[in-house]
Design an enzyme around this catalytic site. Structure first.
Site, short mmCIF file in Angstrom:
data_model
loop_
_atom_site.label_atom_id
_atom_site.label_comp_id
_atom_site.label_asym_id
_atom_site.label_seq_id
_atom_site.Cartn_x
_atom_site.Cartn_y
_atom_site.Cartn_z
N MET A 1 -2.02 9.50 9.79
CA MET A 1 -1.26 8.25 10.00
C MET A 1 -1.58 7.64 11.36
SD MET A 1 2.61 8.66 8.62
CE MET A 1 3.03 8.39 6.91
N GLY A 2 -0.96 6.49 11.63
CA GLY A 2 -1.18 5.83 12.92
C GLY A 2 -1.24 4.32 12.77
N LYS B 1 -25.91 21.46 8.93
CA LYS B 1 -27.01 22.43 9.07
C LYS B 1 -26.56 23.65 9.87
CE LYS B 1 -30.64 19.01 8.90
NZ LYS B 1 -30.83 17.92 9.86
N ASP C 1 2.98 6.83 16.24
CA ASP C 1 1.67 6.18 16.36
C ASP C 1 1.14 6.08 17.80
OD1 ASP C 1 1.97 5.80 13.65
OD2 ASP C 1 2.58 3.70 13.83
N LEU D 1 4.51 14.16 5.89
CA LEU D 1 4.86 15.41 6.57
C LEU D 1 4.60 15.29 8.07
CD1 LEU D 1 2.23 17.37 7.41
CD2 LEU D 1 2.16 17.74 4.97
N GLN D 2 3.72 14.33 8.43
CA GLN D 2 3.42 14.11 9.85
C GLN D 2 4.62 13.55 10.61
OE1 GLN D 2 -0.83 12.17 10.10
NE2 GLN D 2 0.02 11.80 8.08
O1 F6P Z 1 4.74 3.71 12.23
C1 F6P Z 1 4.88 5.01 11.76
C2 F6P Z 1 4.18 5.18 10.44
O2 F6P Z 1 4.34 6.52 10.03
C3 F6P Z 1 2.70 4.78 10.43
O3 F6P Z 1 1.86 5.78 10.97
C4 F6P Z 1 2.48 4.53 8.97
O4 F6P Z 1 1.42 3.62 8.77
C5 F6P Z 1 3.79 3.93 8.53
O5 F6P Z 1 4.77 4.34 9.47
C6 F6P Z 1 4.25 4.33 7.16
O6 F6P Z 1 5.44 3.67 6.88
P1 F6P Z 1 6.40 3.98 5.65
O7 F6P Z 1 7.07 5.30 5.90
O8 F6P Z 1 7.37 2.85 5.66
O9 F6P Z 1 5.53 4.04 4.46
#
Ligand code: F6P
Length: 324
Positions: free
Chosen positions: A173-174, A215, A131, A255-256
């Site tokens: 995510m983040g 456009k 994050d 996957l991120q």
């Molecule tokens: O903090 C890392 C993170 O991947 C966030 O970006 C995301 O909101 C959260 O963890 C998801 O957590 P979990 O894998 O527990 O669902």
């Protein structure tokens, strides 16, 4: 202060690519000092439940390139309680751990601080999260890899979006932070980014549509931070308010978090791991080690976790200029 001879190391919270490179660096730098290293499995859960093993230099062989965390990780509910932290402390005493190195994100470092306050144990935090939301470091371990992963995914989505003349809302995510969204939007040439930090009264969606992007282009990609309903929310709004557009949603999800770490993350993780041990040796405690302008810095953990790391407004400007 008590001389350090034995440390514990753990990863906690969401895993991030580069955590293994960091565990390796902490382990080897500590052994280099002549210290004993205990690897704690499954984050705070492992410290509470005695899931602990001694590590040697060989324990971390062939790990620098691996994603995830060899120590495994967890989000521990028990550690949020005073009783849970008491059990964790008792296991530290049992193994003779003089200090703890905690690799994780905001919640993990906040937990480390609670333990440090209640039981007077030195902790060093290392920023490990995709994050990038920790104050006091330009980058967190895993952020660069995730950014590259998102960029590659968006490049692929672009092919199909262009072929079909569609608007895509891609959810990134983040948690509460928009670093991944904003910077991957720039890297992938997205038409817009909707991030939590841009919380002016301006309706970010209306703004994007009214700029008339469709456009001049045959596809549009908008990256949306996961907070506040994410991509689904904006896709629904377009379907209702601008039914002339064909809209699709792609939620990139976990996957991120996977994949082999980039060179940047491996180097960052290695430097921070070594610096953590040097910080302990210097008598530092309850700090997070970060990196600023390519220099190692120490930040009080209480400051790092305040969740107020700003996004540089220049990045917002760059995207809006480049997406005309
Ligand atoms: O903090 C890392 C993170 O991947 C966030 O970006 C995301 O909101 C959260 O963890 C998801 O957590 P979990 O894998 O527990 O669902």
């Amino acid at each position: 202060m008590k001389e350090i001879k034995t440390i514990g190391v753990l990863t906690s919270g969401g895993d991030a690519p580069g955590m293994n490179a960091c565990i390796r660096a902490v382990t080897r730098a500590a052994i280099f000092q002549g210290w004993k290293v205990y690897a704690i499995y499954r984050g705070w859960e492992g410290l509470i439940n005695d899931d602990i093993r001694e590590f040697s230099t060989e324990s971390v062989s062939n790990t620098v390139q691996r994603g995830g965390t060899i120590l495994k990780t967890a989000r521990s509910k028990e550690f949020l309680t005073v009783e849970g932290r008491q059990k964790a402390y008792e296991n530290m005493v049992k193994y003779g751990m003089d200090a703890l190195v905690v690799i994780g994100g905001n919640g993990s470092l906040a937990g480390a601080m609670e333990l440090a306050k209640e039981h007077d144990v030195p902790v060093i935090g290392l920023p490990g999260t995709i994050d990038n939301d920790l104050y006091g470091t330009d980058s967190t371990i895993g952020y660069d890899t995730a950014l590259n992963t998102i960029m590659e995914c968006v490049d692929k989505i672009r092919d199909t979006a262009t072929s079909h003349d569609r608007i895509f809302f891609v959810e990134v995510m983040g948690r509460d932070a928009g670093f991944l969204t904003q910077n991957s939007a720039i890297a992938a040439g997205a038409e817009a980014a909707i991030i939590p930090e841009d919380n002016t009264d301006i309706d970010q969606l209306a703004n994007f549509i009214n700029r008339g992007i469709r456009k001049s282009k045959n596809s549009s990609i908008v990256l949306v931070s996961e907070k506040d309903g994410g991509a689904m929310h904006y896709a629904e709004r377009v379907r209702k308010e601008y039914p002339q557009f064909e809209v699709k949603v792609s939620i990139l999800g976990h996957l991120q978090r996977g994949g082999t770490p980039t060179a940047y993350d491996r180097i960052l993780a290695s430097r921070l791991g070594v610096a953590a041990i040097e910080a302990l040796q210097e008598g530092q405690r309850n700090i997070m080690v970060g990196i600023k302008d390519d220099q190692i810095v120490y930040v009080p953990i209480t400051r790092a976790i305040k969740l107020d790391k700003p996004i540089d407004k220049e990045l917002i400007n760059v995207l809006s200029i480049l997406s005309i």
